[in-house]
Write an enzyme that holds these catalytic residues in place. Sequence first.
Site, mmCIF file in Angstrom:
data_model
loop_
_atom_site.group_PDB
_atom_site.id
_atom_site.type_symbol
_atom_site.label_atom_id
_atom_site.label_comp_id
_atom_site.label_asym_id
_atom_site.label_seq_id
_atom_site.Cartn_x
_atom_site.Cartn_y
_atom_site.Cartn_z
ATOM 1 N N HIS A 176 -17.387 17.757 -67.021
ATOM 2 C CA HIS A 176 -16.027 17.228 -66.869
ATOM 3 C C HIS A 176 -15.083 18.243 -66.211
ATOM 4 O O HIS A 176 -13.997 17.889 -65.774
ATOM 5 C CB HIS A 176 -15.460 16.755 -68.220
ATOM 6 C CG HIS A 176 -15.105 17.848 -69.183
ATOM 7 N ND1 HIS A 176 -15.939 18.255 -70.206
ATOM 8 C CD2 HIS A 176 -13.990 18.614 -69.300
ATOM 9 C CE1 HIS A 176 -15.370 19.201 -70.902
ATOM 10 N NE2 HIS A 176 -14.171 19.443 -70.377
ATOM 11 N N ASP A 206 -22.893 16.598 -70.526
ATOM 12 C CA ASP A 206 -21.670 17.284 -70.129
ATOM 13 C C ASP A 206 -21.945 18.709 -69.647
ATOM 14 O O ASP A 206 -21.262 19.659 -70.026
ATOM 15 C CB ASP A 206 -20.659 17.309 -71.282
ATOM 16 C CG ASP A 206 -19.250 17.636 -70.800
ATOM 17 O OD1 ASP A 206 -18.987 17.459 -69.592
ATOM 18 O OD2 ASP A 206 -18.420 18.070 -71.622
ATOM 19 N N SER A 295 -12.880 24.843 -71.717
ATOM 20 C CA SER A 295 -14.107 24.074 -71.479
ATOM 21 C C SER A 295 -14.993 24.784 -70.469
ATOM 22 O O SER A 295 -14.541 25.177 -69.394
ATOM 23 C CB SER A 295 -13.762 22.679 -70.962
ATOM 24 O OG SER A 295 -13.148 21.907 -71.956
#
Length: 452
Positions: A176, A206, A295
């Site tokens: 993402h 992911d 992230s």
Amino acid sequence: MDNNYYNNNNMNQQNQGYNPYNAANTNGYGYNPYQQPGQPQQFKKPKNRKSGFGVTLGKCAAIAVVFGLVAGGVFSGVSYAGTKALGITSESSAQEEKADNETASVKQTNTGNAKDLSDVSAIAKEAMPSIVAITNTGTISYQTFWGIQQQESESCGSGIIIKQDDKYLYIVTNNHVVKDADSLTVQFADNETVSCEVKGTDAADDLAVVKVELSSIKKDTLENIKIATVGDSESLEVGQGVIAIGNALGYGQSVTNGIVSALGRSVTVQDEQTGETLVNNNMIQTDAAINPGNSGGALLNAQGEVIGINSAKYSDTSVEGFGYAIPMSDAMPIVEQLIEREKVDESQSAYLGIQGQDLSADVASAYNMPQGIYIYKVVENSPAQNAGLRQGDIITAFDGQSVTSMSELKQLMTYYKSGQKVEITFERLGDGYEEKTVKVKLGAMSEANVNE
């Protein structure tokens, strides 16, 4: 997190005093060695010798003491002889007593040797050169009164330098972080910024890998950056200290620390833009702060080894300290595959022969359908038709990798040549949806009648 440490100082005191049971010296009566021969022995009489009830009581007490000593000795002798004869020892007696007490004995906790993680500066200094900031520049579309408008957008994330070969530096991050990018840049620990490109992605887990040409990186930067050391995430224990490093809020690298709060957590994350839902059933939960921009960054153990890839946080005004990371034991096999896999030449590109529509999580939930790619047309005489796929089927996985959108499917197929055989997993409606798997021999793009 503020850590309070309490030191308990113990003071030992020594009590001293006199012994009230000191023995007194007594004088008795005995033979006189200076007595002349032939003379009768003479005994001195003690002066002021007492008599009466007090004397009698004293004699009785003395006799009782002597009797007690003699009786005690006799009893000890008899007891020793008896235990010898019966084969009973003091050790076995102690064991029997211990055995009787074991049922009522509960073990006490024993404090471990936990590492002090109040100062992680040494770990951060060593690990930071292996962490990068990633900037994703893309275009977003939104509905207005005048119709659909587009606007350039920019988002930030983090990455971990995981491998190097003769030509590229490979960086692992979250899917993402790099999704829908028109361009990507990475910023190293010395603030040097260079362009990069996506090497491969795995949307279902992911994960993504981006690559940077070594020739585009300055010599000074190459001398300063490092490749991260990967640790064993399977040996983690709840309560173990961890450190998170990443590009929090896009401000640059920052460090937080905490502990492993839980292991094997099931986490469902929904993409706010696409509505896609990702489920990971084996996440590391930590109370180390995982903020937007973290992230793709690293979760480290006390040895400075990467044991997780920071991926998500639970965001709610009533919740604190719920961050999640993908364990490296799960991530590394996928990462290695993404690095080794090469895109095929366009002349060898494969095609499947379907036209599909993405089923978002909201739509799938509203109509009680699986999330995936809804097939609304199967091309005649295509590989898909020959394998038995039909209109209305919902594709959920391609060659063992989960897919939720046509863009993901097209991205995957860039790594497959025409003529290769792959397994496709799909859901078919009958008495409810039922999962099925078929093998498909991919066709050549040059033979395609339509563009997918």
